[in-house]
Design a protein around this motif. Structure first.
Motif, PDB file in Angstrom:
ATOM      1  N   VAL A  63       1.068  -1.067  -0.246  1.00  0.00           N
ATOM      2  CA  VAL A  63       0.053  -0.460   0.272  1.00  0.00           C
ATOM      3  C   VAL A  63       1.042   0.998  -0.567  1.00  0.00           C
ATOM      4  N   LEU A 108      -8.240  -1.072   0.043  1.00  0.00           N
ATOM      5  CA  LEU A 108      -7.068  -1.467  -1.147  1.00  0.00           C
ATOM      6  C   LEU A 108      -6.701  -3.510  -0.847  1.00  0.00           C
ATOM      7  N   ARG A 131      -8.794  -5.985  -0.720  1.00  0.00           N
ATOM      8  CA  ARG A 131      -9.878  -6.586  -0.940  1.00  0.00           C
ATOM      9  C   ARG A 131      -9.669  -8.098  -1.096  1.00  0.00           C
TER      10      ARG A 131
END
Length: 280
Positions: A169, A195, A197
């Motif tokens: 991320v 972000l 999932r």
């Protein structure tokens, strides 16, 4: 350009053939279970590979399962155990993965190795100790005992997968959220979790199937009539000297349906999670 296509074509053909062969191997047992669950007992043994015909078609197995067992109770127990276990595995696993990937502290790497060790060592090796703990806590023949065991079983894998995805991320997103005065709790749930999932869906599918199909711990920790799961409830149709194959196959067919439905719902996220993890 055409020559390069000709060179690539055989390799692609081999890959597709291999995938198709694996698909057949994976679906054939499931298809056989469903086919034979709609056949008479004699037809099952005469030709197990044949499709049901008007002469061999029978719903006797489903009638026996629904009439002679508390199949809906077993389904309910399996559903409660699976959903509760998945909830805590994903919640605690994501929180632990966030801590390991976001905050660097002394012993961070050793803690990751400790969780990896939990993947390599089967939890069933500690069955006797687990049973002793559940007896001392008074949790034998409760669904809570199963949930606790499955959460402990699923956390290492969840932490390892989710921590790798959380490490990807962009830090700029988190820093921008901090500059806007958003606390760490909201950053985690509102910025990071959406972000990842695909990774969450991957963990959910890989964790749900072993929990739903498990027979070992329900047999040891929750064998009472009120706490039996669907896999344990099916065993009543399997006898020492005789087995009611119509009922067994019908019960297995019913038990397979939730897993197939879950995969159909999350297949896109599952494939995205696997392919994304392959290039990290």
């Amino acid at each position: 350009m055409a020559q390069s296509d000709l060179k690539v074509a055989p390799s692609r053909l081999f890959v597709h053939a291999a995938l198709l062969g694996y698909l057949v191997l994976a679906l054939a047992p499931i298809l056989l279970v469903f086919m034979n669950s709609f056949k008479e007992r004699g037809a099952i043994f005469d030709d197990p590979l044949a499709w049901p015909t008007p002469e061999t078609f029978s719903l006797i197995g489903y009638h026996k399962v629904l009439a002679r067992s508390d199949v809906w109770l077993y389904f309910g127990n399996s559903f409660i155990v699976t959903v509760a276990s998945l909830f805590f595995i994903l919640l605690f696993g994501a929180m632990a993965a966030w801590a390991l990937s976001e905050y660097k502290f002394k012993g961070n790497r050793w803690l990751k190795l400790f969780f990896a060790f939990g993947i390599m060592v089967p939890i069933r090796l500690g069955t006797v100790s687990i049973l002793q703990i559940m007896v001392s806590l008074g949790l034998v023949n409760t669904l809570t005992a199963l949930v606790l065991v499955y959460v402990a079983q699923g956390l290492p894998l969840a932490i390892m997968i989710l921590s790798e995805f959380m490490g990807q991320v962009p830090g700029e997103l988190k820093d921008a959220a901090r500059c806007d005065g958003i606390d760490e709790f909201r950053i985690f749930f509102q910025v990071v979790v959406p972000l990842i999932r695909p990774a969450i869906a991957t963990v959910a599918v890989f964790t749900m199937v072993p929990i739903w199909n498990d027979l070992w711990f329900p047999l040891i920790l929750a064998p009472s009539e009120k706490t039996q799961t669907i896999t344990l409830g099916i065993q009543q149709f399997v006898g020492q000297y005789a087995t009611d194959w119509n009922a067994v196959l019908a019960a297995l067919a019913l038990a397979i349906v939730p897993v197939v439905v879950l995969y159909a719902l999350f297949s896109r996220q599952l494939i995205r999670g696997i392919t994304a993890g392959a290039v990290k």
